[in-house]
Write an enzyme that holds these catalytic residues in place. Structure first.
Site, PDB file in Angstrom:
ATOM      1  N   GLY A   1       0.820  -1.220   0.000  1.00 36.87           N
ATOM      2  CA  GLY A   1       0.000   0.000   0.000  1.00 36.87           C
ATOM      3  C   GLY A   1       0.844   1.255   0.000  1.00 36.87           C
ATOM      4  O   GLY A   1       0.607   2.179   0.772  1.00 36.87           O
ATOM      5  N   ALA A   2       1.835   1.292  -0.887  1.00 33.77           N
ATOM      6  CA  ALA A   2       2.791   2.415  -0.869  1.00 33.77           C
ATOM      7  C   ALA A   2       2.489   3.468  -1.936  1.00 33.77           C
ATOM      8  O   ALA A   2       3.249   4.406  -2.098  1.00 33.77           O
ATOM      9  CB  ALA A   2       4.207   1.882  -1.057  1.00 33.77           C
ATOM     10  N   SER A   3       1.367   3.325  -2.644  1.00 30.08           N
ATOM     11  CA  SER A   3       1.067   4.297  -3.708  1.00 30.08           C
ATOM     12  C   SER A   3       0.574   5.626  -3.158  1.00 30.08           C
ATOM     13  O   SER A   3       0.662   6.656  -3.828  1.00 30.08           O
ATOM     14  CB  SER A   3       0.004   3.717  -4.649  1.00 30.08           C
ATOM     15  OG  SER A   3      -1.103   3.250  -3.901  1.00 30.08           O
TER      16      SER A   3
ATOM     17  N   SER B   1      -3.056   0.471  14.505  1.00 34.70           N
ATOM     18  CA  SER B   1      -3.791   1.718  14.740  1.00 34.70           C
ATOM     19  C   SER B   1      -4.032   1.801  16.243  1.00 34.70           C
ATOM     20  O   SER B   1      -4.102   0.769  16.912  1.00 34.70           O
ATOM     21  CB  SER B   1      -5.136   1.665  14.009  1.00 34.70           C
ATOM     22  OG  SER B   1      -6.072   2.526  14.626  1.00 34.70           O
TER      23      SER B   1
ATOM     24  N   TYR C   1     -12.756  -2.736  12.453  1.00 31.51           N
ATOM     25  CA  TYR C   1     -11.412  -2.222  12.139  1.00 31.51           C
ATOM     26  C   TYR C   1     -10.485  -2.460  13.332  1.00 31.51           C
ATOM     27  O   TYR C   1      -9.366  -2.956  13.174  1.00 31.51           O
ATOM     28  CB  TYR C   1     -11.517  -0.732  11.806  1.00 31.51           C
ATOM     29  CG  TYR C   1     -10.205  -0.044  11.488  1.00 31.51           C
ATOM     30  CD1 TYR C   1      -9.510  -0.338  10.312  1.00 31.51           C
ATOM     31  CD2 TYR C   1      -9.666   0.909  12.350  1.00 31.51           C
ATOM     32  CE1 TYR C   1      -8.310   0.308  10.014  1.00 31.51           C
ATOM     33  CE2 TYR C   1      -8.479   1.565  12.057  1.00 31.51           C
ATOM     34  CZ  TYR C   1      -7.804   1.263  10.887  1.00 31.51           C
ATOM     35  OH  TYR C   1      -6.619   1.894  10.598  1.00 31.51           O
TER      36      TYR C   1
ATOM     37  N   THR D   1      -9.404  -6.036  13.563  1.00 32.08           N
ATOM     38  CA  THR D   1      -8.331  -6.433  12.627  1.00 32.08           C
ATOM     39  C   THR D   1      -6.974  -5.965  13.143  1.00 32.08           C
ATOM     40  O   THR D   1      -5.972  -6.672  13.015  1.00 32.08           O
ATOM     41  CB  THR D   1      -8.543  -5.868  11.199  1.00 32.08           C
ATOM     42  OG1 THR D   1      -8.460  -4.427  11.198  1.00 32.08           O
ATOM     43  CG2 THR D   1      -9.860  -6.317  10.599  1.00 32.08           C
TER      44      THR D   1
HETATM   45  P1  NAP Z   1      -4.903   5.274   2.376  1.00 37.66           P
HETATM   46  O1  NAP Z   1      -4.502   6.692   2.236  1.00 37.66           O
HETATM   47  O2  NAP Z   1      -6.320   4.875   2.186  1.00 37.66           O
HETATM   48  O3  NAP Z   1      -3.954   4.395   1.426  1.00 37.66           O
HETATM   49  C1  NAP Z   1      -4.154   3.001   1.406  1.00 37.66           C
HETATM   50  C2  NAP Z   1      -3.041   2.344   0.658  1.00 37.66           C
HETATM   51  O4  NAP Z   1      -3.235   0.922   0.759  1.00 37.66           O
HETATM   52  C3  NAP Z   1      -3.049   2.677  -0.822  1.00 37.66           C
HETATM   53  O5  NAP Z   1      -1.714   2.701  -1.280  1.00 37.66           O
HETATM   54  C4  NAP Z   1      -3.818   1.504  -1.443  1.00 37.66           C
HETATM   55  O6  NAP Z   1      -3.425   1.188  -2.765  1.00 37.66           O
HETATM   56  C5  NAP Z   1      -3.352   0.375  -0.549  1.00 37.66           C
HETATM   57  N1  NAP Z   1      -4.288  -0.752  -0.522  1.00 37.66           N
HETATM   58  C6  NAP Z   1      -5.570  -0.759  -0.117  1.00 37.66           C
HETATM   59  N2  NAP Z   1      -6.081  -1.991  -0.240  1.00 37.66           N
HETATM   60  C7  NAP Z   1      -5.102  -2.764  -0.753  1.00 37.66           C
HETATM   61  C8  NAP Z   1      -4.999  -4.119  -1.115  1.00 37.66           C
HETATM   62  N3  NAP Z   1      -6.041  -4.942  -0.988  1.00 37.66           N
HETATM   63  N4  NAP Z   1      -3.821  -4.582  -1.600  1.00 37.66           N
HETATM   64  C9  NAP Z   1      -2.762  -3.759  -1.756  1.00 37.66           C
HETATM   65  N5  NAP Z   1      -2.786  -2.456  -1.422  1.00 37.66           N
HETATM   66  C10 NAP Z   1      -3.950  -1.974  -0.931  1.00 37.66           C
HETATM   67  O7  NAP Z   1      -4.531   4.712   3.838  1.00 37.66           O
HETATM   68  P2  NAP Z   1      -3.506   5.281   4.939  1.00 37.66           P
HETATM   69  O8  NAP Z   1      -4.251   6.240   5.772  1.00 37.66           O
HETATM   70  O9  NAP Z   1      -2.234   5.656   4.316  1.00 37.66           O
HETATM   71  O10 NAP Z   1      -3.335   3.955   5.817  1.00 37.66           O
HETATM   72  C11 NAP Z   1      -2.216   3.100   5.699  1.00 37.66           C
HETATM   73  C12 NAP Z   1      -2.222   2.149   6.896  1.00 37.66           C
HETATM   74  O11 NAP Z   1      -2.186   2.917   8.100  1.00 37.66           O
HETATM   75  C13 NAP Z   1      -3.465   1.280   6.996  1.00 37.66           C
HETATM   76  O12 NAP Z   1      -3.113   0.003   7.442  1.00 37.66           O
HETATM   77  C14 NAP Z   1      -4.308   1.983   8.034  1.00 37.66           C
HETATM   78  O13 NAP Z   1      -5.193   1.099   8.692  1.00 37.66           O
HETATM   79  C15 NAP Z   1      -3.240   2.516   8.957  1.00 37.66           C
HETATM   80  N6  NAP Z   1      -3.656   3.656   9.768  1.00 37.66           N
HETATM   81  C16 NAP Z   1      -4.124   4.812   9.184  1.00 37.66           C
HETATM   82  C17 NAP Z   1      -4.516   5.863  10.009  1.00 37.66           C
HETATM   83  C18 NAP Z   1      -5.038   7.161   9.457  1.00 37.66           C
HETATM   84  O14 NAP Z   1      -5.590   7.959  10.234  1.00 37.66           O
HETATM   85  N7  NAP Z   1      -4.895   7.455   8.177  1.00 37.66           N
HETATM   86  C19 NAP Z   1      -4.449   5.733  11.393  1.00 37.66           C
HETATM   87  C20 NAP Z   1      -3.984   4.550  11.950  1.00 37.66           C
HETATM   88  C21 NAP Z   1      -3.585   3.518  11.117  1.00 37.66           C
HETATM   89  P3  NAP Z   1      -4.185   1.829  -4.067  1.00 37.66           P
HETATM   90  O15 NAP Z   1      -3.760   3.271  -4.081  1.00 37.66           O
HETATM   91  O16 NAP Z   1      -3.672   1.083  -5.222  1.00 37.66           O
HETATM   92  O17 NAP Z   1      -5.640   1.679  -3.792  1.00 37.66           O
END
Ligand code: NAP
Length: 244
Positions: free
Chosen positions: A9-11, A139, A152, A155
C-alpha cells in the site's frame, strides 16, 4: 546483502511516506499498490532519482497467489526482501449492526490475511538468510477499541497479537517483528471522516494536531534501522498523546 524493503500500500498516504523515508535511509524499495499504478510508478521513479533501486509491483494483498507472484518479481528484480512493511489497509466506520458479513470479511481479508500472505511469502528467504525485519502498521484503535470502529479495531488487535507472537517465535532466527500504532493521520483514509470530525480529533489531541504520514514513517525508519536492533515484539504508538 542489499537492504530491500517491500512496502504494501505504498502508492498513497502513510505507505508512500514510509517508502520515501526507507529509500533515503538506504533501502531499495518495492512499492506495492492495488489500483494506483500511475502513483506507484511515479514514486518508484522518484526513488530511483534518489539513487536507490525501486520497482512498482501490483498485487491485492488479500490474494495469496498475487502476493506470491509479487514477491517472486521483487526477488528477481531487487533481491530477497529483508524488510517487509505490512501497511496496506482498509478502514470501515459505522454501527456494528449495520456492517454486512461481506464488509467484515473484506476488512479481515485485507488487514489481517494480507499480512499473513505477505509474511508467508517473504519468510522462507528470511529464515534461510537468518536476517529479517517485519513491521506491521496497526492503529491506536487496535489497542483500545472505539465506538463505530469495532471491526477495524478487531483487525488491528489481530495484527498486534500476530506481532508479539511472531516476534517471540522468530527472534532466534534473527528476525524482528514490531508494529506502529498511529493515531489519526492526514490521508485519504482520514478524509473519509469529514472535515468537522477531523477538526474535533485534532482538538482532542494533546499535541493539538492530527498526525502526518511522515510522523509515522519516521517511527518505521527507526524500527528499520540498527538503532532498534534490540527492539522486537513492540507496538509503538505515534498519536500526539491522543490515547493518554
Ligand atoms: P490510504 O490513504 O487509504 O492508502 C491506502 C493504501 O493501501 C493505498 O496505497 C492503497 O493502494 C493500498 N491498498 C488498499 N487496499 C489494498 C490491497 N487490498 N492490496 C494492496 N494495497 C492496498 O490509507 P492510509 O491512511 O495511508 O493507511 C495506511 C495504513 O495505516 C493502513 O493500514 C491503516 O489502517 C493505517 N492507519 C491509518 C490511520 C489514518 O488515520 N490514516 C491511522 C492509523 C492507522 P491503491 O492506491 O492502489 O488503492
Amino acid at each position: 546483502m542489499n537492504q530491500v524493503a517491500l512496502v504494501t500500500g505504498a502508492s498513497r498516504g502513510i505507505g508512500r511516506s514510509i517508502a520515501c523515508k526507507l529509500a533515503a535511509a538506504g533501502y531499495d524499495v518495492a512499492v506495492n499498490y492495488r489500483v494506483s499504478a500511475k502513483e506507484a510508478e511515479a514514486l518508484a521513479a522518484e526513488i530511483i532519482i534518489l539513487g536507490r533501486r525501486a520497482v512498482a509491483v501490483q498485487a491485492d494483498v488479500s490474494d495469496a497467489a498475487a502476493v506470491s507472484a509479487m514477491v517472486s518479481e521483487v526477488e528477481d528484480k531487487l533481491g530477497p526482501v529483508t524488510l517487509l512493511v505490512n501497511n496496506a489497509g482498509l478502514s470501515w466506520s459505522g454501527l456494528f449492526q449495520d456492517m454486512t458479513y461481506e464488509d467484515w470479511r473484506r476488512l479481515f481479508a485485507v488487514n489481517v490475511d494480507g499480512a499473513y500472505h505477505c509474511i508467508q511469502a517473504v519468510l522462507p528467504r528470511m529464515l534461510a538468510e537468518k536476517e529479517g525485519n517485519i513491521i506491521n502498521i496497526s492503529s491506536i484503535w487496535g489497542g483500545r477499541g472505539a465506538s463505530c470502529e469495532a471491526a477495524y479495531a478487531a483487525t488491528k488487535a489481530a495484527l498486534e497479537g500476530l506481532t508479539r507472537s511472531l516476534a517471540a517465535e522468530l527472534a532466534p532466527s534473527n528476525i524482528r517483528v514490531n508494529a506502529v500504532a498511529p493515531g489519526c493521520v492526514k490521508t485519504d483514509m482520514l478524509d473519509a471522516l469529514g472535515a468537522e470530525t477531523v477538526a474535533s480529533l485534532a482538538a482532542e489531541t494533546p499535541m493539538g494536531r492530527i498526525g502526518t504520514a511522515e510522523d509515522v514513517a519516521k517511527v518505521v525508519r527507526f524500527l528499520a534501522s540498527a538503532d532498534s536492533e534490540f527492539v522486537t515484539g513492540q507496538v509503538i504508538t505515534a498519536d500526539g498523546g491522543f490515547t493518554l
